[in-house]
Scaffold this motif. Sequence first.
Motif, PDB file in Angstrom:
ATOM      1  N   ILE A   1       3.996  -6.283 -13.636  1.00 22.18           N
ATOM      2  CA  ILE A   1       3.195  -5.522 -12.680  1.00 22.18           C
ATOM      3  C   ILE A   1       3.522  -4.042 -12.790  1.00 22.18           C
ATOM      4  O   ILE A   1       4.678  -3.631 -12.695  1.00 22.18           O
ATOM      5  CB  ILE A   1       3.444  -6.004 -11.232  1.00 22.18           C
ATOM      6  N   VAL A   2       2.495  -3.238 -12.976  1.00 23.81           N
ATOM      7  CA  VAL A   2       2.634  -1.792 -13.056  1.00 23.81           C
ATOM      8  C   VAL A   2       2.062  -1.208 -11.766  1.00 23.81           C
ATOM      9  O   VAL A   2       0.867  -1.335 -11.493  1.00 23.81           O
ATOM     10  CB  VAL A   2       1.868  -1.224 -14.273  1.00 23.81           C
ATOM     11  N   LEU A   3       2.951  -0.608 -10.977  1.00 22.15           N
ATOM     12  CA  LEU A   3       2.503   0.000  -9.728  1.00 22.15           C
ATOM     13  C   LEU A   3       1.795   1.317 -10.028  1.00 22.15           C
ATOM     14  O   LEU A   3       2.215   2.066 -10.907  1.00 22.15           O
ATOM     15  CB  LEU A   3       3.693   0.230  -8.798  1.00 22.15           C
ATOM     16  N   ARG A   4       0.738   1.571  -9.294  1.00 17.78           N
ATOM     17  CA  ARG A   4      -0.068   2.775  -9.514  1.00 17.78           C
ATOM     18  C   ARG A   4       0.212   3.797  -8.424  1.00 17.78           C
ATOM     19  O   ARG A   4      -0.069   3.529  -7.252  1.00 17.78           O
ATOM     20  CB  ARG A   4      -1.541   2.407  -9.526  1.00 17.78           C
ATOM     21  N   PRO A   5       0.783   4.952  -8.783  1.00 15.18           N
ATOM     22  CA  PRO A   5       1.042   5.984  -7.772  1.00 15.18           C
ATOM     23  C   PRO A   5      -0.230   6.295  -6.981  1.00 15.18           C
ATOM     24  O   PRO A   5      -1.319   6.386  -7.530  1.00 15.18           O
ATOM     25  CB  PRO A   5       1.492   7.188  -8.599  1.00 15.18           C
ATOM     26  N   GLY A   6      -0.067   6.408  -5.680  1.00 11.11           N
ATOM     27  CA  GLY A   6      -1.202   6.677  -4.812  1.00 11.11           C
ATOM     28  C   GLY A   6      -1.940   5.427  -4.383  1.00 11.11           C
ATOM     29  O   GLY A   6      -2.785   5.471  -3.497  1.00 11.11           O
ATOM     30  N   GLU A   7      -1.626   4.294  -5.003  1.00 13.24           N
ATOM     31  CA  GLU A   7      -2.266   3.014  -4.666  1.00 13.24           C
ATOM     32  C   GLU A   7      -1.247   1.993  -4.173  1.00 13.24           C
ATOM     33  O   GLU A   7      -1.408   1.421  -3.113  1.00 13.24           O
ATOM     34  CB  GLU A   7      -2.999   2.434  -5.888  1.00 13.24           C
ATOM     35  N   THR A   8      -0.228   1.738  -4.998  1.00 15.34           N
ATOM     36  CA  THR A   8       0.733   0.686  -4.697  1.00 15.34           C
ATOM     37  C   THR A   8       2.164   1.207  -4.842  1.00 15.34           C
ATOM     38  O   THR A   8       2.441   2.060  -5.676  1.00 15.34           O
ATOM     39  CB  THR A   8       0.533  -0.517  -5.634  1.00 15.34           C
ATOM     40  N   CYS A   9       3.077   0.667  -4.004  1.00 19.40           N
ATOM     41  CA  CYS A   9       4.469   1.107  -4.063  1.00 19.40           C
ATOM     42  C   CYS A   9       5.455  -0.056  -3.971  1.00 19.40           C
ATOM     43  O   CYS A   9       6.649   0.159  -3.836  1.00 19.40           O
ATOM     44  CB  CYS A   9       4.752   2.138  -2.976  1.00 19.40           C
ATOM     45  N   GLY A  10       4.954  -1.275  -4.033  1.00 15.27           N
ATOM     46  CA  GLY A  10       5.821  -2.440  -3.997  1.00 15.27           C
ATOM     47  C   GLY A  10       5.089  -3.652  -4.521  1.00 15.27           C
ATOM     48  O   GLY A  10       3.855  -3.681  -4.550  1.00 15.27           O
ATOM     49  N   LYS A  11       5.873  -4.662  -4.931  1.00 18.67           N
ATOM     50  CA  LYS A  11       5.285  -5.887  -5.469  1.00 18.67           C
ATOM     51  C   LYS A  11       6.191  -7.046  -5.094  1.00 18.67           C
ATOM     52  O   LYS A  11       7.410  -6.889  -4.990  1.00 18.67           O
ATOM     53  CB  LYS A  11       5.114  -5.788  -6.979  1.00 18.67           C
ATOM     54  N   ARG A  12       5.567  -8.198  -4.877  1.00 23.42           N
ATOM     55  CA  ARG A  12       6.337  -9.390  -4.561  1.00 23.42           C
ATOM     56  C   ARG A  12       5.468 -10.621  -4.726  1.00 23.42           C
ATOM     57  O   ARG A  12       4.234 -10.529  -4.741  1.00 23.42           O
ATOM     58  CB  ARG A  12       6.897  -9.318  -3.153  1.00 23.42           C
ATOM     59  N   LEU A  13       6.133 -11.753  -4.817  1.00 22.24           N
ATOM     60  CA  LEU A  13       5.464 -13.046  -4.764  1.00 22.24           C
ATOM     61  C   LEU A  13       5.784 -13.635  -3.403  1.00 22.24           C
ATOM     62  O   LEU A  13       6.916 -13.519  -2.924  1.00 22.24           O
ATOM     63  CB  LEU A  13       5.952 -13.962  -5.880  1.00 22.24           C
ATOM     64  N   ALA A  14       4.805 -14.271  -2.783  1.00 23.53           N
ATOM     65  CA  ALA A  14       5.015 -14.835  -1.455  1.00 23.53           C
ATOM     66  C   ALA A  14       4.231 -16.132  -1.311  1.00 23.53           C
ATOM     67  O   ALA A  14       3.076 -16.210  -1.740  1.00 23.53           O
ATOM     68  CB  ALA A  14       4.568 -13.840  -0.382  1.00 23.53           C
TER      69      ALA A  14
ATOM     70  N   ARG B   1       0.832  -1.200   0.000  1.00 24.81           N
ATOM     71  CA  ARG B   1       0.000   0.000   0.000  1.00 24.81           C
ATOM     72  C   ARG B   1       0.872   1.257   0.000  1.00 24.81           C
ATOM     73  O   ARG B   1       1.826   1.357   0.752  1.00 24.81           O
ATOM     74  CB  ARG B   1      -0.943  -0.002   1.197  1.00 24.81           C
ATOM     75  N   ALA B   2       0.513   2.197  -0.866  1.00 25.31           N
ATOM     76  CA  ALA B   2       1.268   3.443  -1.029  1.00 25.31           C
ATOM     77  C   ALA B   2       1.223   4.287   0.245  1.00 25.31           C
ATOM     78  O   ALA B   2       0.286   4.178   1.047  1.00 25.31           O
ATOM     79  CB  ALA B   2       0.690   4.242  -2.205  1.00 25.31           C
ATOM     80  N   PRO B   3       2.237   5.145   0.432  1.00 28.03           N
ATOM     81  CA  PRO B   3       2.303   5.975   1.641  1.00 28.03           C
ATOM     82  C   PRO B   3       1.096   6.892   1.848  1.00 28.03           C
ATOM     83  O   PRO B   3       0.760   7.227   2.984  1.00 28.03           O
ATOM     84  CB  PRO B   3       3.566   6.825   1.427  1.00 28.03           C
ATOM     85  N   GLU B   4       0.407   7.265   0.756  1.00 33.09           N
ATOM     86  CA  GLU B   4      -0.742   8.176   0.877  1.00 33.09           C
ATOM     87  C   GLU B   4      -2.009   7.481   1.360  1.00 33.09           C
ATOM     88  O   GLU B   4      -2.984   8.136   1.714  1.00 33.09           O
ATOM     89  CB  GLU B   4      -1.077   8.817  -0.477  1.00 33.09           C
ATOM     90  N   LYS B   5      -2.031   6.162   1.321  1.00 33.84           N
ATOM     91  CA  LYS B   5      -3.240   5.409   1.664  1.00 33.84           C
ATOM     92  C   LYS B   5      -3.303   5.138   3.161  1.00 33.84           C
ATOM     93  O   LYS B   5      -2.284   5.142   3.850  1.00 33.84           O
ATOM     94  CB  LYS B   5      -3.254   4.064   0.924  1.00 33.84           C
ATOM     95  N   SER B   6      -4.503   4.869   3.634  1.00 32.89           N
ATOM     96  CA  SER B   6      -4.622   4.396   5.009  1.00 32.89           C
ATOM     97  C   SER B   6      -3.896   3.054   5.097  1.00 32.89           C
ATOM     98  O   SER B   6      -3.782   2.336   4.105  1.00 32.89           O
ATOM     99  CB  SER B   6      -6.090   4.241   5.399  1.00 32.89           C
ATOM    100  N   MET B   7      -3.381   2.733   6.246  1.00 32.56           N
ATOM    101  CA  MET B   7      -2.618   1.500   6.477  1.00 32.56           C
ATOM    102  C   MET B   7      -1.453   1.389   5.486  1.00 32.56           C
ATOM    103  O   MET B   7      -1.154   0.326   4.943  1.00 32.56           O
ATOM    104  CB  MET B   7      -3.532   0.288   6.442  1.00 32.56           C
ATOM    105  N   ALA B   8      -0.804   2.530   5.275  1.00 34.17           N
ATOM    106  CA  ALA B   8       0.319   2.625   4.339  1.00 34.17           C
ATOM    107  C   ALA B   8       1.409   1.618   4.679  1.00 34.17           C
ATOM    108  O   ALA B   8       1.663   1.316   5.840  1.00 34.17           O
ATOM    109  CB  ALA B   8       0.889   4.035   4.376  1.00 34.17           C
TER     110      ALA B   8
END
Length: 180
Positions: free
Chosen positions: A138-151, A67-74
């Motif tokens: 994976i294309v991260l969306r500013p304001g929505e996502t700031c990282g990606k991974r497989l787990a 979750r991007a820094p601007e979102k709740s529960m960043a």
Amino acid sequence: MKDYSEKELERLIRLSDPDELWDIYDAEGHKTGRVQRRGDPFRKGDKHLCVHIWIRNSRGEYLLTKRAPEKSMAGLWESTGGSALLGEDSLTAALREVREETGLRLDPNAGRLLFQFSGGHYLCDTWLFEREIDLDEIVLRPGETCGKRLADADTIRALNNAGAFFAFEDLERVLAWGQE
């Protein structure tokens, strides 16, 4: 199910704000015919439809985004999710949310609705899609996502136990699906 053009997707992305409109459902999951603007107070018993989408590859790894820094529960890791927009069914909302938040186009035939749960003012459909994932897609969306991974499941459990995973009520139910 509708396949959105890039222009339609951009319009929908712009709607993901206080002007976003939702269909209102009753406690049994039936549309009431009323519409709710995101952020407006709900009437007693009103619910809106949301979706959680889990994408799992053949190695049992799940796609997570941060979750991007601007979102709740960043900064928390999560599976893709969001609210169904006015007029959308659950599958259409799931496909759109994944496209908006990751850039991936999912094959609707590769997914299955696992279960629905209810709480507060929402009905939440939980989807599982089987798909090979290249993180470069994976294309991260500013304001929505700031990282990606497989787990894998154990890594997700560890993230959850460390408080680094977005709270999901039925996490074990999802992680156990198809692993019997």
